[in-house]
Design a protein around this motif. Structure first.
Motif, PDB file in Angstrom:
ATOM      1  N   ASP B 270      91.106  40.020  76.654  1.00 53.66           N
ATOM      2  CA  ASP B 270      91.188  38.968  75.632  1.00 53.66           C
ATOM      3  C   ASP B 270      91.531  37.609  76.222  1.00 53.66           C
ATOM      4  OD1 ASP B 270      90.705  38.451  72.970  1.00 53.66           O
ATOM      5  OD2 ASP B 270      92.810  38.483  72.429  1.00 53.66           O
ATOM      6  N   ALA B 304      80.020  36.495  69.133  1.00 53.51           N
ATOM      7  CA  ALA B 304      80.806  36.776  67.931  1.00 53.51           C
ATOM      8  C   ALA B 304      81.726  37.972  68.125  1.00 53.51           C
ATOM      9  CB  ALA B 304      79.874  37.024  66.743  1.00 53.51           C
ATOM     10  N   GLU B 305      81.387  38.872  69.049  1.00 52.77           N
ATOM     11  CA  GLU B 305      82.216  40.079  69.190  1.00 52.77           C
ATOM     12  C   GLU B 305      83.621  39.767  69.703  1.00 52.77           C
ATOM     13  OE1 GLU B 305      79.570  39.367  71.008  1.00 52.77           O
ATOM     14  OE2 GLU B 305      79.716  40.111  73.070  1.00 52.77           O
ATOM     15  N   HIS B 306      83.795  38.556  70.256  1.00 50.84           N
ATOM     16  CA  HIS B 306      85.136  38.177  70.715  1.00 50.84           C
ATOM     17  C   HIS B 306      85.866  37.337  69.677  1.00 50.84           C
ATOM     18  CE1 HIS B 306      84.421  39.781  74.665  1.00 50.84           C
ATOM     19  NE2 HIS B 306      83.311  39.077  74.787  1.00 50.84           N
ATOM     20  N   LEU B 307      85.253  37.169  68.511  1.00 51.21           N
ATOM     21  CA  LEU B 307      85.825  36.272  67.501  1.00 51.21           C
ATOM     22  C   LEU B 307      85.969  36.994  66.171  1.00 51.21           C
ATOM     23  CD1 LEU B 307      83.546  33.293  68.465  1.00 51.21           C
ATOM     24  CD2 LEU B 307      86.021  33.359  68.811  1.00 51.21           C
ATOM     25  N   ASP B 308      86.824  36.444  65.313  1.00 51.58           N
ATOM     26  CA  ASP B 308      87.016  37.017  63.989  1.00 51.58           C
ATOM     27  C   ASP B 308      85.939  36.501  63.028  1.00 51.58           C
ATOM     28  OD1 ASP B 308      89.247  38.384  64.831  1.00 51.58           O
ATOM     29  OD2 ASP B 308      90.653  36.843  64.169  1.00 51.58           O
ATOM     30  N   THR B 309      85.652  37.301  62.020  1.00 48.96           N
ATOM     31  CA  THR B 309      84.589  36.946  61.072  1.00 48.96           C
ATOM     32  C   THR B 309      84.833  35.597  60.396  1.00 48.96           C
ATOM     33  OG1 THR B 309      84.008  39.235  60.647  1.00 48.96           O
ATOM     34  CG2 THR B 309      83.475  37.660  58.909  1.00 48.96           C
ATOM     35  N   GLY B 310      86.057  35.354  59.964  1.00 46.30           N
ATOM     36  CA  GLY B 310      86.351  34.105  59.256  1.00 46.30           C
ATOM     37  C   GLY B 310      86.065  32.895  60.130  1.00 46.30           C
ATOM     38  N   PHE B 311      86.407  33.017  61.396  1.00 47.76           N
ATOM     39  CA  PHE B 311      86.157  31.927  62.332  1.00 47.76           C
ATOM     40  C   PHE B 311      84.655  31.745  62.562  1.00 47.76           C
ATOM     41  CE2 PHE B 311      85.528  30.236  66.603  1.00 47.76           C
ATOM     42  CZ  PHE B 311      86.320  29.098  66.558  1.00 47.76           C
ATOM     43  N   VAL B 312      83.964  32.840  62.754  1.00 52.86           N
ATOM     44  CA  VAL B 312      82.511  32.777  62.963  1.00 52.86           C
ATOM     45  C   VAL B 312      81.831  32.158  61.744  1.00 52.86           C
ATOM     46  CG1 VAL B 312      80.419  34.171  63.251  1.00 52.86           C
ATOM     47  CG2 VAL B 312      82.447  34.672  64.608  1.00 52.86           C
ATOM     48  N   ARG B 313      82.344  32.505  60.562  1.00 56.99           N
ATOM     49  CA  ARG B 313      81.787  31.957  59.326  1.00 56.99           C
ATOM     50  C   ARG B 313      81.959  30.429  59.322  1.00 56.99           C
ATOM     51  NH1 ARG B 313      83.078  35.044  53.917  1.00 56.99           N
ATOM     52  NH2 ARG B 313      85.256  34.725  54.402  1.00 56.99           N
ATOM     53  N   ARG B 314      83.115  29.952  59.762  1.00 56.93           N
ATOM     54  CA  ARG B 314      83.327  28.510  59.796  1.00 56.93           C
ATOM     55  C   ARG B 314      82.402  27.834  60.799  1.00 56.93           C
ATOM     56  NH1 ARG B 314      88.815  30.054  59.021  1.00 56.93           N
ATOM     57  NH2 ARG B 314      89.415  29.818  61.188  1.00 56.93           N
ATOM     58  N   PRO B 484      90.085  30.366  69.760  1.00 55.86           N
ATOM     59  CA  PRO B 484      90.889  31.571  69.513  1.00 55.86           C
ATOM     60  C   PRO B 484      91.110  32.387  70.782  1.00 55.86           C
ATOM     61  CG  PRO B 484      89.161  31.340  67.861  1.00 55.86           C
ATOM     62  CD  PRO B 484      88.874  30.330  68.934  1.00 55.86           C
ATOM     63  N   LEU B 485      90.268  32.157  71.801  1.00 59.06           N
ATOM     64  CA  LEU B 485      90.370  32.951  73.023  1.00 59.06           C
ATOM     65  C   LEU B 485      91.213  32.207  74.059  1.00 59.06           C
ATOM     66  CD1 LEU B 485      89.188  35.592  74.368  1.00 59.06           C
ATOM     67  CD2 LEU B 485      87.608  34.048  75.524  1.00 59.06           C
TER      68      LEU B 485
END
Lengths: 402, 518
Positions: B270, B304-314, B484-485
């Motif tokens: 991570d 996207a696999e390293h990120l959360d859905t809400g963040f990807v949505r933004r 986020p990373l």
């Protein structure tokens, strides 16, 4: 003409009926129905007690069709689900089911549900509430197709000690060899049926998945096959009693789904809900992981626990206190029940640290309405391990079939 | 296996180079990886016809702060201006052109001349109070940290220090649209349009769009401390700026590799631990800094696999589709703009005769079409810099508003028609232009996306609007040049303070990386 084409416009039929409706309607003696996920379903058929005891002592049939189902397929289906939910989906083999939860970015629960791995690259996700938007947004960057298939799969939940015997009487040979969370495929009178050894009662039980066209004939055959095993259709109220005994949580009752809550601070993490056994922080990234790692470091501030309350008055929505004088508030009860099988006054409640530790004593403020006169009782409660009811037969394979 | 770099910068645009230069000056081992064959990103000079060169994307330097030029010694490293303090001329089809800064000429009344200087003084005062926030890391809300609270207080103080009347005025107009504001202030249609045009240049806005006063103030703020007295043209085009930045970075010890396309950010436990190149090479680095736009950065480079859905949505909802096209014309002689001799061409010319002209040009794009009569910013680089074309021949470079990212009929079917419309429009002001054209090139936002690797083809890597601005740029969760990373940073125009060849994003990011690494 398809059913959809024959259907009146949606505003003239705000609630759908399930493929079992002709039968469930006929079995209803008290006309008590409830809306669930856009369908009209039976709340109580006869009396709650009668139905409850069918779950615990014989065999219950529950129309599970409104359970929202998503088919997830594609090259990245496994990676997609593994990023979506807290468990390691790579460990779920084809032909197996896993119970899991999924979180938003803050590590707060969106919902819980079951993941059916039908094939290596084909999954069925079953949940209580619709959330296609979250599932589709989660698909950004993944080669995956997410499709809602709720209407194209009819489902029945067959739960109770005689459930395996009923299925054998129905002619499902070898059904007793299904281990908990196994998926089996059977043919019944020429119709394909998928059977999973899963349920929401904490006892031996199965869920039957079929095409809507076969629904009525399966129901009729079941009722004949189960007549001597005490089979009985049950409504949502009886099931709710059983799920509290089994220690299962319900969205909007024991927690507010994170994406549906409006107020700040209403989200609940799997740690707070006592579901840490579902969280695999070592499997790689998944939604909410970073927030959960941080929360684990901080330590939980509160926790949903099982409570054993003195007396026999269910502590419905009672506030919890550290002291009998009710000065220091430490939490609240979300589900409560006088358990007829355990003969205990049980509850699920969210309790602040450090009072959530097993064995701690808390006080519940219970209000009772007796013929329009209110009485206040302060009852002692003790934090206990869940589940409240867990018969050994739920895990035994081959399953009881007598 | 070599020791890991302190920082790997993905993309050698001007912000990436600036970031690398500042990190190298702090003694860090830095590597810049540029996918193209030369550094510069959207600040490049390239040939577009035999013997003709042009600044292929940005074509004026008007927002690079003097202190970055001084810090990095860019003049020493080859930055020379061919033209400075370039005036703006709003072209008129007949009658006198409007020249800004305004004089009593060009049919402008004495009242408008006074009103213009009052207006600009008022706006510059606001801009001066907003300017300091450009070179700072924006605060985050709700963290409660001393740094964030301090930054919020400073911001509040900057606005409060305008005084009661000034603050009230700023807060009244900042959410307004430019159309209403200039109508309040001026009578001349050309003057109104010329001022409003600056507010919408490079954006997805028309003069009537809310928030355009903000973009105007923002542009002024960025220009207020800039080198070359705001409008300047580097000798040899914008590529000279990038070359000077690269030379400064290298002189400070940074390594730069061109033709090195990064395929993925390498992640372990991570944390960003380096990059994987398209040719399979892996390079280890303790900090990875992306100069790419947010979508490319998070969805392509990180995944996207390293990120959360809400963040990807933004990130997915981050508005980063460009609405600006670029036209390059190779001319056999100086463009025949009416009443403008060669000296007059050493200016920034605009085609924005009235507010409704610009607003109408904007309307078409709402329905997926290009403007039939586009608004434009035109420069003739060869009027001040003979190195850009063969002797006595000229280059015309125009920023064209508006062209949708994807045309309803598909760009391939209509691109030539659009180019014809653009040339016809310019010809209204320069009769006989068509006969001088040796070669013409049109870059739609889709072409800009392909050539410069900017997803959506937006010059600022994403719309500059209230909801994508300052504290929330590009999106919550990726502010303060972080992501986020752990170990993964941003330094491009998608971060505060946005696009325009400024270098502030790069400098701010370098400061943030050093703070984190400390």
């Amino acid at each position: 003409m398809s059913d959809a084409a024959n259907r009146p416009p949606h505003f003239k039929q705000p609630l759908l009926t399930t493929p079992f409706h002709s039968r469930t309607r006929a079995c209803s003696t008290v006309d008590q129905f409830v809306a669930w996920a856009g369908y009209t379903t039976v709340d109580v058929y006869t009396t709650v007690e009668q139905e409850y005891f069918a779950i615990r002592n014989a065999c219950s049939v529950y129309d599970l069709t409104p359970m929202v189902k998503y088919r997830i397929t594609g090259k990245d289906a496994e990676n997609y689900l593994n990023r979506l939910v807290t468990r390691d989906v790579r460990r779920v083999k084809p032909g197996r089911v896993a119970y899991s939860v999924w979180c938003n970015d803050d590590g707060h629960l969106i919902d819980d549900g079951t993941i059916f791995r039908l094939e290596t690259g084909e999954f069925l996700l079953c949940t209580a509430a619709r959330q296609l938007d979250w599932l589709l947004d989660s698909a950004i960057g993944f080669d995956v197709a997410v499709e809602e298939v709720t209407e194209s799969i009819a489902a029945l939940s067959l739960q109770g000690p005689t459930s395996c015997a009923v299925l054998k009487a129905l002619g499902l040979r070898g059904v007793e060899r299904l281990r908990p969370f196994d998926i089996g495929r059977f043919v019944l009178g020429g119709a394909d049926m998928t059977v999973s050894r899963t349920g929401f009662t904490g006892d031996l039980g199965y869920e039957l998945w079929m095409t809507p066209a076969d629904a009525v004939s399966v129901w009729d055959r079941l009722m004949i096959a189960g007549a001597s095993s005490g089979i009985r259709p049950i409504g949502s109220q009886a099931l709710d009693m059983a799920r509290i005994e089994a220690g299962f949580i319900m969205p909007n009752i024991d927690f507010v789904p994170a994406e549906a809550s409006v107020r700040i601070g209403r989200g609940r993490s799997p740690f707070e809900l006592g579901l840490e056994w579902l969280v695999d922080l070592k499997k790689g990234h998944f939604n909410g992981r970073r927030a959960l790692v941080a929360e684990q470091k901080r330590g939980a501030a509160r926790r949903l626990v099982g409570l054993d309350i003195d007396g026999n008055k269910p502590a419905l929505k009672a506030l919890l206190y550290a002291d009998k004088s009710c000065r220091r508030e430490i939490g609240a009860i979300s589900s409560a029940l006088w358990s007829p099988t355990c003969k205990r006054n049980i509850a699920l409640g969210l309790v602040d640290a450090p009072y959530f530790e097993t064995g701690r004593q808390v006080w519940a403020e219970i209000y009772l309405c007796r013929e329009l006169e209110w009485e206040r009782r302060v009852a002692r409660g003790v934090v206990v391990e869940k589940p409240f009811y867990a018969p050994a037969r739920r895990k035994v394979t081959p399953a009881w079939d007598r | 296996m070599t020791a890991p770099y302190h920082s790997i910068v993905i993309g050698g645009g001007h912000n990436g180079l600036t970031c690398a230069a500042y990190l190298a000056r702090a003694g860090k081992r830095v590597l810049v990886l540029e996918a193209a064959d030369r550094v510069g990103g959207a600040a490049v000079t390239r040939s577009f016809a035999p013997g003709f060169k042009v600044s292929a994307c940005a074509h004026l330097l008007h927002q690079m702060p003097q202190d970055i030029i001084t810090d990095l010694g860019l003049i020493r490293h080859g930055l020379v201006f061919a033209a400075e303090a370039m005036p703006t001329i709003s072209l008129a089809a007949d009658g006198p052109h409007l020249r800004l800064p305004a004089r009593v000429n060009g049919g402008l009344s004495g009242e408008d001349v006074t009103a213009y200087s009052t207006f600009m003084a008022r706006m510059r005062r606001f801009a001066a109070h907003l300017r300091p926030m450009l070179s700072r890391t924006p605060p985050r809300l709700g963290t409660g940290t001393a740094a964030d609270n301090g930054a919020l207080l400073r911001l509040a103080w900057e606005i409060r220090s305008l005084g009661r009347t000034g603050m009230r005025d700023l807060l009244r107009i900042i959410g307004m649209n430019m159309y209403d504001l200039v109508e309040e202030c001026f009578a001349s249609p050309a003057l109104r349009a010329a001022v409003a045009f600056d507010a919408v240049l490079g954006t997805n806005f028309g003069p009537r769009s809310p928030g355009t006063v903000l973009t105007f103030l923002y542009r002024l703020a960025a220009e207020s401390g800039a080198c070359g007295a705001a409008m300047a043209q580097p000798r040899g085009g914008m590529g000279t700026v990038s070359d000077a930045l690269a030379a400064a970075a290298q002189a400070a010890g940074a390594e730069i590799r061109v033709a090195a396309r990064v395929a993925r950010v390498a992640v372990r436990d991570d944390r960003a631990v380096g990059v994987l190149l398209a040719d399979g090479e892996t390079i280890a680095g303790r900090h990875v800094i992306s100069n790419a736009d947010p979508r490319t950065t998070f969805l392509n480079l990180l995944g996207a696999e390293h990120l959360d859905t809400g963040f990807v949505r933004r990130i997915d909802h981050f508005r980063q589709r460009g609405l600006t096209a670029k036209v390059h014309l190779a001319l056999s002689a100086a463009p025949p703009f009416r009443d403008l001799a060669l000296a007059g061409l050493r200016s920034r010319m605009i085609i924005a005769p009235s507010l409704s002209y610009v607003e109408t040009a904007f309307n078409a794009t709402k329905y997926g079409d290009y403007s039939a009569s586009p608004a434009m910013e035109i420069v003739v680089p060869t009027a001040s810099d003979a190195t850009m074309a063969p002797a006595a021949q000229h280059v015309l470079s125009a920023v064209v508003q508006y062209a949708p990212y994807s045309h309803t009929d598909g760009w391939s079917a209509v691109k030539q028609n659009f180019l014809d419309r653009i040339i016809e429009t310019i010809e209204t002001y320069a009769p006989g232009l068509r006969g001088l054209i040796i070669a013409a090139e049109l870059l739609t936002p889709a072409d800009i996306e392909t050539e410069f690797g900017i997803s959506g083809g937006h010059w600022h890597h994403g719309e500059l609007a209230f909801d994508q601005f300052f504290m929330v740029r590009p999106v919550p969760g990726a502010t303060q040049y972080e992501s986020p990373l752990e170990g993964f940073f941003l330094c491009g125009a998608g971060s505060h303070p946005g696009g325009g060849v400024m270098g502030l994003g790069g400098r701010n990011a370098a400061r943030q990386v050093l703070k984190k690494a400390a």
